[in-house]
Design an enzyme around this catalytic site. Structure first.
Site: not given
Ligand SMILES: *Cc1c(COP(=O)(O)O)cnc(C)c1O
Length: 496
Positions: A114
């Protein structure tokens, strides 16, 4: 140079600049902003990325979409986002693990992917606020399944003219994720535990955004709502960069020649990460298949195999909590791009809201052309962590393990041996207990910090300093609410 406009995936006819789309988050009709076109990147432009730094690559891709930002503004935003906060100079390095390439997206301040977007979004938003002459305070509302919340808090803490309120599902995030959030400093931040699951929290935030009376009350407090969830265009656009960057890295290392197609596998929750890969493909990046990996909450696996989206199913709390999602908001953008039919998208979204289900099976050939899907339950996830560690010495986190397994499944089922890049979305330290358990370590009675030490002995990766520092951090946010009480929490915060 052209001007890129944005419009809603649903009915509204308004067209906005990227700065406006980023400030507003959601279109006025509840739809998501999409760009009016996919800017094209030629092979020679892709080759030219190979010798560049991550920041330089980012500027080249971002300027194609953010045409209302000046070169200087973009350069400043990118540099503030990535230059001092990441613990690897390559920002998003690609590493060979066994037969596959792993794109590590967790070298930012919160140790999860993120950060790639949420270090940049606040920069883009503050700049947008100045560019549009906005006087009101922007209040960012976030519903998080764990990683978004901390990454948003970290990105927005003490940002000028912006405040942030984060809702997380009580008991639905890991102990470390919770600690990361409740210890957040900054005069402009608030963190609330919602008694419900992630979908409850996300629905609550969406309802607040759609509530006209609420908007009026907030307007009287000189406050406007916006979103840092992955539905915000400013979240999506930074993620397109690392698909190009990974390709450029393989070019630079001579692992592929310009024009060779590569596949990507993405551990998927809200469909934001993988959608950025779809954008990269539409822009001309040589992408073969995008493999969508899910955990036991496999609503997307079913959708990509049948064209029918059906959220009426059991919800599981899994070892990969950031993927525990039944309504993947960003899918709406894909539906728009595949149909270019707003009325159809609006109708499907209405069916989803009313009946929990819609039938887009007419799109199946188009979906299968680009995507492949697989899911792995917790037992398979643990087995994958164990076998990849045994074979290569590399430690996967639980989310990345789901993806690694799907990538191997794709290769053995289809015989497609083109290079495969697996997106690694979290440091194993963020989910140390689960990873240790998968590796057969005894963890009973040990706290999260002892577990970090145990994991370090096995993985031989350094413990991220920011995670280790949580041990002595002070808890600053103990508030909670029922899932029906979120609007009241927002108003109370706006009044302070
Ligand atoms: C948010 C997240 C995901 C999923 O990503 P999306 O963009 O919501 O599909 C997968 N792995 C981790 C560790 C995340 O923080």
């Amino acid at each position: 140079m052209y001007t890129m406009n944005y419009f809603s995936t649903r009915g509204a006819t308004e067209r906005v600049s990227s700065a406006e789309a980023i400030l507003k988050g959601l279109a006025s009709d509840g739809g998501l902003y999409v760009p009016a076109a996919f800017p094209q990147v030629s092979l020679s432009e892709i080759e030219a990325l190979a010798p560049l730094s991550y920041e330089e690559r980012a500027e080249r891709i971002l300027r194609l979409f953010l045409t209302d930002y000046t070169e200087e503004e973009l350069q400043g935003c990118v540099s503030r986002a990535y230059s001092h906060t990441f613990d690897d100079v390559r920002r998003a390095p690609v590493r060979t693990v066994g037969e596959l390439e792993v794109l590590e997206l967790w070298h930012g301040p919160t140790s999860a992917f993120k950060d790639m977007a949420l270090q940049l979004l606040p920069q883009l938003m503050s700049t947008a606020r100045k560019k549009t002459g906005e006087q009101d305070t922007i209040l960012i509302l976030v519903a998080t399944s764990g990683d978004t919340g901390k990454a948003a808090l970290e990105g927005f803490a003490d940002a000028d003219g912006i405040r942030i309120m984060v809702f997380y599902p009580d008991g639905g995030v890991s102990p470390i994720q919770r600690l990361q959030m409740v210890t957040q400093t900054g005069a402009n931040v608030s963190v609330v535990a919602v008694r419900g699951n992630f979908d409850d929290a996300q629905r609550g935030v969406k309802e607040i955004f759609g509530d006209a009376a609420m908007a009026a009350e907030l307007a009287a407090l000189h406050t406007k709502l916006s979103s840092a969830n992955s539905i915000n265009w400013g979240r999506l656009v930074p993620q397109i960069v690392y698909y190009f960057s990974a390709y450029a890295d393989l070019l630079a290392e001579g692992k592929i020649a310009a024009g060779d197609a590569v596949n990507f596998t993405v551990p998927t929750g809200n469909f934001g990460n993988i959608l950025a890969g779809y954008y990269a493909k539409r822009m001309g990046l040589p992408v073969g298949k995008l493999v969508c990996a899910s955990n036991a909450n496999n609503v997307l696996t079913d959708f990509l195999q049948t064209g029918i989206y059906d959220r009426a199913r059991d919800f599981y709390q899994t070892l990969s909590p950031s993927m525990d999602i039944l309504v993947s908001s960003n899918l709406e953008r894909l539906l728009y791009h595949l149909t270019e039919d707003k009325a159809q998208v609006a109708a499907w979204m209405k069916e989803l809201a009313v009946a929990g289900k819609y039938d887009a099976s007419a799109l199946l050939p188009k979906l299968k052309d680009v995507f492949w899907a697989a899911c792995a339950d917790d037992a398979a996830t643990e087995e994958e962590i164990r076998t990849v560690y045994g074979r290569t010495g590399y430690t996967l986190d639980t989310h990345t393990a789901v993806a690694y397994r799907a990538a191997e499944g794709y290769r053995s089922e289809t015989g497609d041996t083109r290079p495969m890049i697996v997106l690694s979305t979290a440091s194993p330290y963020k989910f140390a207990a689960s990873v240790l358990h998968a590796l057969g370590a005894q963890t009973a009675g040990s706290d999260a910090f002892t577990q970090m030490t145990l994991l370090q002995e096995r993985s031989r990766m350094a413990v991220p300093t920011r995670l280790a520092a949580l041990h002595d951090a002070k808890v600053l946010h103990e508030g909670g609410c029922e899932k029906t009480g979120m609007a009241e929490m927002v108003l109370a915060f706006a009044r302070t």
